[in-house]
Scaffold this motif. Sequence first.
Motif, PDB file in Angstrom:
ATOM      1  N   SER A 257     114.413  74.703 128.749  1.00 27.93           N
ATOM      2  CA  SER A 257     114.490  75.983 127.839  1.00 27.93           C
ATOM      3  C   SER A 257     113.806  75.962 126.266  1.00 27.93           C
ATOM      4  O   SER A 257     112.565  77.169 126.679  1.00 27.93           O
ATOM      5  N   LEU A 258     113.574  74.644 126.276  1.00 29.32           N
ATOM      6  CA  LEU A 258     112.731  74.353 124.820  1.00 29.32           C
ATOM      7  C   LEU A 258     111.120  74.583 125.387  1.00 29.32           C
ATOM      8  O   LEU A 258     110.361  75.742 124.746  1.00 29.32           O
ATOM      9  N   ARG A 259     111.105  73.882 126.784  1.00 33.90           N
ATOM     10  CA  ARG A 259     109.501  74.264 126.831  1.00 33.90           C
ATOM     11  C   ARG A 259     108.904  75.143 126.820  1.00 33.90           C
ATOM     12  O   ARG A 259     108.067  75.952 127.394  1.00 33.90           O
ATOM     13  N   ARG A 260     110.092  76.307 127.532  1.00 36.40           N
ATOM     14  CA  ARG A 260     109.786  77.548 128.300  1.00 36.40           C
ATOM     15  C   ARG A 260     109.590  78.495 127.360  1.00 36.40           C
ATOM     16  O   ARG A 260     108.786  79.307 127.465  1.00 36.40           O
ATOM     17  N   MET A 261     110.256  77.967 126.208  1.00 39.01           N
ATOM     18  CA  MET A 261     110.543  78.889 125.358  1.00 39.01           C
ATOM     19  C   MET A 261     108.769  79.205 124.978  1.00 39.01           C
ATOM     20  O   MET A 261     108.106  79.867 124.058  1.00 39.01           O
ATOM     21  N   VAL A 262     108.237  77.126 124.656  1.00 40.94           N
ATOM     22  CA  VAL A 262     107.245  77.066 124.085  1.00 40.94           C
ATOM     23  C   VAL A 262     105.905  78.109 125.075  1.00 40.94           C
ATOM     24  O   VAL A 262     104.572  78.914 124.289  1.00 40.94           O
ATOM     25  N   GLY A 263     106.098  77.386 126.202  1.00 40.13           N
ATOM     26  CA  GLY A 263     104.942  78.010 127.200  1.00 40.13           C
ATOM     27  C   GLY A 263     105.253  79.682 127.480  1.00 40.13           C
ATOM     28  O   GLY A 263     104.192  80.300 127.407  1.00 40.13           O
ATOM     29  N   GLU A 264     106.085  80.260 126.661  1.00 37.45           N
ATOM     30  CA  GLU A 264     106.051  82.583 126.863  1.00 37.45           C
ATOM     31  C   GLU A 264     105.465  82.348 125.267  1.00 37.45           C
ATOM     32  O   GLU A 264     105.383  83.363 125.561  1.00 37.45           O
ATOM     33  N   GLY A 265     105.417  81.581 124.575  1.00 39.25           N
ATOM     34  CA  GLY A 265     104.920  81.872 123.261  1.00 39.25           C
ATOM     35  C   GLY A 265     105.364  82.343 122.261  1.00 39.25           C
ATOM     36  O   GLY A 265     105.052  83.302 122.025  1.00 39.25           O
ATOM     37  N   LEU A 266     106.511  82.111 122.613  1.00 36.30           N
ATOM     38  CA  LEU A 266     108.243  82.581 121.793  1.00 36.30           C
ATOM     39  C   LEU A 266     107.951  82.180 120.098  1.00 36.30           C
ATOM     40  O   LEU A 266     107.087  81.169 120.084  1.00 36.30           O
ATOM     41  N   ARG A 267     107.722  83.080 119.491  1.00 32.14           N
ATOM     42  CA  ARG A 267     107.164  83.037 117.774  1.00 32.14           C
ATOM     43  C   ARG A 267     108.855  82.449 117.034  1.00 32.14           C
ATOM     44  O   ARG A 267     109.028  83.390 115.946  1.00 32.14           O
TER      45      ARG A 267
END
Length: 291
Positions: A257-267
């Motif tokens: 989940s964390l990788r996906r949040m980072v990948g999607e550029g969530l601030r």
Amino acid sequence: MDRPLEASGLAKRFGPVRAVEGVSLGLDRGQALGLLGPNGAGKSTTLALLTGLRPPDSGRVRIFGHPAGSAAARARMGVTPQAAGFPDQLTPREVLHYAAARRAGLPGVDGVITAFGLERLIDRRMTGFSGGEVRRVALALAFVGQPGLVFLDEPTAGLDSVAQEAFRVVARSYVEGGGAMILTSHHWDEIEAVCDRILMIDQGRPVLEGRLGDLHARMRARRLAFTLPEGLAPPGWLQARKEGGRWQAESDDSDASLRRMVGEGLRFDDLTIEPLALKDIIARIGQENRV
Ligand SMILES: Nc1ncnc2c1ncn2[C@@H]1O[C@H](COP(=O)(O)OP(=O)(O)OP(=O)(O)O)[C@@H](O)[C@H]1O
Ligand SMILES: [Mg+2]
């Protein structure tokens, strides 16, 4: 050596109400069991059967090898009932000395006075004691005389936060010192702080039991919490909701989940990842069992 508590096949009916049905449990020294369940689940009735306050319709209870309710059993145990009342004309000191004299251990009156902050109350007649003051005397009463086993029915109901914390400290050191404890509470964080195992009952029957460590290990899920700049919302796949100013989400694979949040550029900011709390674990197990 005899176990502090051994109970099997307990059942109790009140007319049509099956208050307790098929409850078995055992406790060794240095163990603390949290008994949980909704209002009317049968927690207090279970404690009444275990302590010998009520006879069970069936089943058997032994306290350090002695039948529940016998003088030998009572000398080894302490109790804080859900609704405790004391004769108004007595002082806490008198009540505590009376109880300590009937127990097998050392009196320990001074210890419980300090532990439960009773210094200012100890020689006052209990007329007009506030709810929390009565509760603190009732708690001291369970621990005085150093019993090897204590039964606590909603020990911190009505206590202020300082007294609640004091209770946790006393309870943990009692268990670390080899005492056995069974407590009921609707504060699941209190059960997590004090107990190493739980038994959940509903309509008198056991529905979930085990060591807290095992329940945690069974759950791969983690709770993610973070903040976002004003006006931003988390992506739908995270199924986050806002609580106390932070976004909260549960994830079975928090790394992914964390990788996906980072990948999607969530601030996101101020991120924490923690194991689930007991209340979340129980909610999840409830959902799984319903499927
Ligand atoms: N003396 C009694 N006479 C009739 N029914 C009773 C009696 N004592 C308990 N019950 C019933 O037995 C069931 C279990 O009650 P109990 O007090 O054990 O619940 P509990 O789990 O302690 O609930 P709470 O969280 O509200 O303290 C309830 O349905 C209650 O109404
Ligand atoms: Mg109760």
